[in-house]
Scaffold this active site. Structure first.
Site, PDB file in Angstrom:
ATOM      1  N   PHE A  13      -4.152  -3.703  10.266  1.00 37.60           N
ATOM      2  CA  PHE A  13      -3.067  -3.442   9.307  1.00 37.60           C
ATOM      3  C   PHE A  13      -2.113  -2.362   9.806  1.00 37.60           C
ATOM      4  O   PHE A  13      -0.981  -2.256   9.327  1.00 37.60           O
ATOM      5  CB  PHE A  13      -3.648  -3.065   7.939  1.00 37.60           C
ATOM      6  CG  PHE A  13      -4.035  -1.616   7.804  1.00 37.60           C
ATOM      7  CD1 PHE A  13      -3.117  -0.669   7.367  1.00 37.60           C
ATOM      8  CD2 PHE A  13      -5.315  -1.184   8.136  1.00 37.60           C
ATOM      9  CE1 PHE A  13      -3.466   0.667   7.257  1.00 37.60           C
ATOM     10  CE2 PHE A  13      -5.665   0.151   8.030  1.00 37.60           C
ATOM     11  CZ  PHE A  13      -4.734   1.077   7.595  1.00 37.60           C
ATOM     12  N   LYS A  14      -2.542  -1.568  10.785  1.00 34.97           N
ATOM     13  CA  LYS A  14      -1.699  -0.505  11.318  1.00 34.97           C
ATOM     14  C   LYS A  14      -0.361  -1.050  11.829  1.00 34.97           C
ATOM     15  O   LYS A  14       0.634  -0.331  11.847  1.00 34.97           O
ATOM     16  CB  LYS A  14      -2.400   0.220  12.468  1.00 34.97           C
ATOM     17  CG  LYS A  14      -3.776   0.814  12.169  1.00 34.97           C
ATOM     18  CD  LYS A  14      -3.710   2.021  11.276  1.00 34.97           C
ATOM     19  CE  LYS A  14      -4.971   2.877  11.294  1.00 34.97           C
ATOM     20  NZ  LYS A  14      -6.199   2.216  10.827  1.00 34.97           N
ATOM     21  N   ASP A  15      -0.327  -2.319  12.242  1.00 37.53           N
ATOM     22  CA  ASP A  15       0.920  -2.903  12.740  1.00 37.53           C
ATOM     23  C   ASP A  15       2.004  -2.929  11.669  1.00 37.53           C
ATOM     24  O   ASP A  15       3.188  -2.837  11.987  1.00 37.53           O
ATOM     25  CB  ASP A  15       0.679  -4.338  13.229  1.00 37.53           C
ATOM     26  CG  ASP A  15      -0.133  -4.382  14.523  1.00 37.53           C
ATOM     27  OD1 ASP A  15       0.078  -3.524  15.396  1.00 37.53           O
ATOM     28  OD2 ASP A  15      -0.983  -5.294  14.650  1.00 37.53           O
ATOM     29  N   MET A  46       3.374   0.603  11.937  1.00 36.28           N
ATOM     30  CA  MET A  46       3.779   1.057  13.267  1.00 36.28           C
ATOM     31  C   MET A  46       4.959   0.253  13.802  1.00 36.28           C
ATOM     32  O   MET A  46       5.832   0.795  14.470  1.00 36.28           O
ATOM     33  CB  MET A  46       2.586   0.961  14.212  1.00 36.28           C
ATOM     34  CG  MET A  46       2.604   1.976  15.296  1.00 36.28           C
ATOM     35  SD  MET A  46       2.568   3.675  14.709  1.00 36.28           S
ATOM     36  CE  MET A  46       0.812   3.936  14.551  1.00 36.28           C
TER      37      MET A  46
END
Ligand SMILES: *Cc1c(COP(=O)(O)O)cnc(C)c1O
Length: 462
Positions: free
Chosen positions: A111-113, A116
């Site tokens: 989920f960091k995408d 980011m």
């Protein structure tokens, strides 16, 4: 809109400066001075919009004059174009009243995408305009680092240094950080655990000579821009289940408290969220704190959900700031005590936290069992982090309110744990199937601030 620090001693900043800075100069975290709200009609109007259109509607009130509407729409479009699913964040049903929000279709499968990728676009646009050059230094338990490298690789005005705990990330996570060949990417494998990596990064931000000398910028989950980007999928998923005409609840696999805090912001913006449930692994300091008021780190025990192997949960400071009715003094005091043995939250603040958050934990064996059982019952292959969410969510299901559990990573990012639980080794999506053939490039470093700072200065001089 102005941004203020949770410790009350740093200058107020614009969105652009708060985003580029990351950590405030008093050691605190930035928050908007007021949280904008959407009316019921405005929330209802999100129904049927694309993910990108929803992102624009939710984030626009926060960015002030930093980008024009046209610019911002273009940045959002570029950010999500590389996702492997047209819906970006698809919702699947696991059972009666229980839904899974798949947040793992981005370029690095976590989920960091979501945050980011848009942060990368916004940094690039702001730096191109100013002609400035910056050095990004981040700590990672695995997923932030790979997402940051993916977002910043090859940019001409950015060097990106990522500290990860040597031997404590999965092979896929490591390879995503060590195989990009661009010369502005620097993967540093540090002796220690994630909390050590995070502490060295904080030290660098608190060393003002170094910070200003290399134009340090932070993209760890304390960066307000990241929290903001994560607010979007709370809205998109809740609206698809009938909000604002219906309440929903969320369960969030939690480490640094960034993702669940985005849910809290969504609620404050007017999204009818009934419960926000913090799900932890065996490193359950957040669950213990919400249960007993005591926040006492006692060392990290490595688990099969490494991205949640955290005891110093940095965004929790934002939750404390809200629980103390935005009074910076007690927050600064607690953060001082944290440097010693920990702290205990006042009764009033604990009550405020409990009004906002429920919590639960999940052992290693329960994590594996949940992966096995969910596959058998639903056909959904969960990563260990998402399985922790599912298990804790099941303990908090309520008859009349749908529960949405956040699936934070793709099972192929943690193939050993998934295979051990199910006998199935989940394959990487075709677009990254050659990951294991690519050459790795990594620098081993000790847990030594001065040595790491010297290395960074040498690398950016070239
Ligand atoms: C980062 C991460 C988490 C924890 O999210 P926080 O925002 O740090 O609470 C959970 N699961 C996965 C897969 C992650 O990468």
């Amino acid at each position: 809109m102005k941004y203020i620090s949770t410790r009350g001693q740093a200058p107020e900043l614009s969105f652009e400066d708060a985003m580029l800075t990351g950590l405030a100069r008093d050691g605190g975290l930035y928050l908007p001075d007021e949280i904008p709200t959407l009316s019921k009609t405005e929330i209802a109007a999100l129904s049927g919009l694309s993910y990108e259109e929803t992102a624009f509607a939710i984030m626009r009130p926060y960015i002030g004059e930093t980008f024009t509407d046209t610019e911002f729409k273009e940045l959002i479009a570029k950010a999500y174009a590389g996702f492997g699913h047209a819906a970006r964040a698809p919702l699947v049903q696991l059972g009666s009243g229980h839904f899974l929000l798949e947040l793992f279709h981005g370029p690095t499968l976590a989920f960091k995408d979501f945050a980011m990728q848009i942060i990368g676009q916004m940094f690039q646009a702001a730096l191109e305009r100013s002609g400035k050059r910056i050095t990004i230094v981040g700590a990672t338990s695995g997923d932030t680092g790979s997402a940051a490298i993916e977002a910043f690789r090859g940019l001409s005005n950015v060097d990106v240094f990522i500290l990860y705990p040597h031997g404590r990330v999965s092979e896929v996570q490591r390879r995503q950080m060590t195989t990009p060949s661009e010369s502005n990417v620097h993967a540093l494998a540090m002796t220690g655990d994630f909390d050590d990596c995070q502490a060295r990064v904080k030290d660098m931000f608190n060393d003002f000579d170094f910070r200003d000398g290399v134009s340090l910028a932070g993209v760890n989950s304390i960066n307000w821009g990241r929290v903001l980007a994560q607010v979007v999928y709370y809205f998109s998923s809740a609206v698809s289940l009938g909000a604002p005409h219906r309440q929903v609840s969320f369960t969030v696999p939690t480490g640094n408290f960034g993702d669940i805090f985005a849910g809290y912001i969504a609620k404050r913006m007017g999204l009818p969220i009934e419960r926000l449930v913090v799900a932890t692994n065996q490193n359950d300091i957040l669950h213990r704190c919400l249960s007993t008021a005591e926040y006492r780190p006692d060392g990290v025990t490595p688990s099969i959900s490494p991205s949640m192997d955290i005891q110093v949960s940095s965004n929790f400071e934002r939750a404390l700031f809200e629980a103390y009715a935005r009074d910076a003094a007690p927050v600064a005091q607690l953060m001082d005590e944290l440097k010693q043995s920990g702290f205990s939250v006042s009764q009033g603040a604990l009550q405020a936290l409990r009004e906002s958050y429920d919590s639960g934990n999940c052992s290693e064996s329960e994590t594996s069992k949940t992966i096995t059982r969910t596959l058998a019952e639903t056909g959904e292959l969960l990563c260990p982090h998402s399985a922790i969410g599912v298990k804790v969510a099941e303990e908090h299901l309520a008859a009349d309110t749908p529960m949405i559990t956040l699936a934070t990573a793709h099972p192929a990012k943690f193939p050993d744990a998934v295979e051990a639980a199910t006998g199935i080794r989940p394959p990487l999506p075709p677009r990254m199937s050659d990951l294991f053939e690519r050459e790795e490039r990594v620098t081993r470093v000790e847990n030594d601030l001065a040595a790491i700072q010297t290395l960074i200065k040498e690398r950016i001089a070239h």
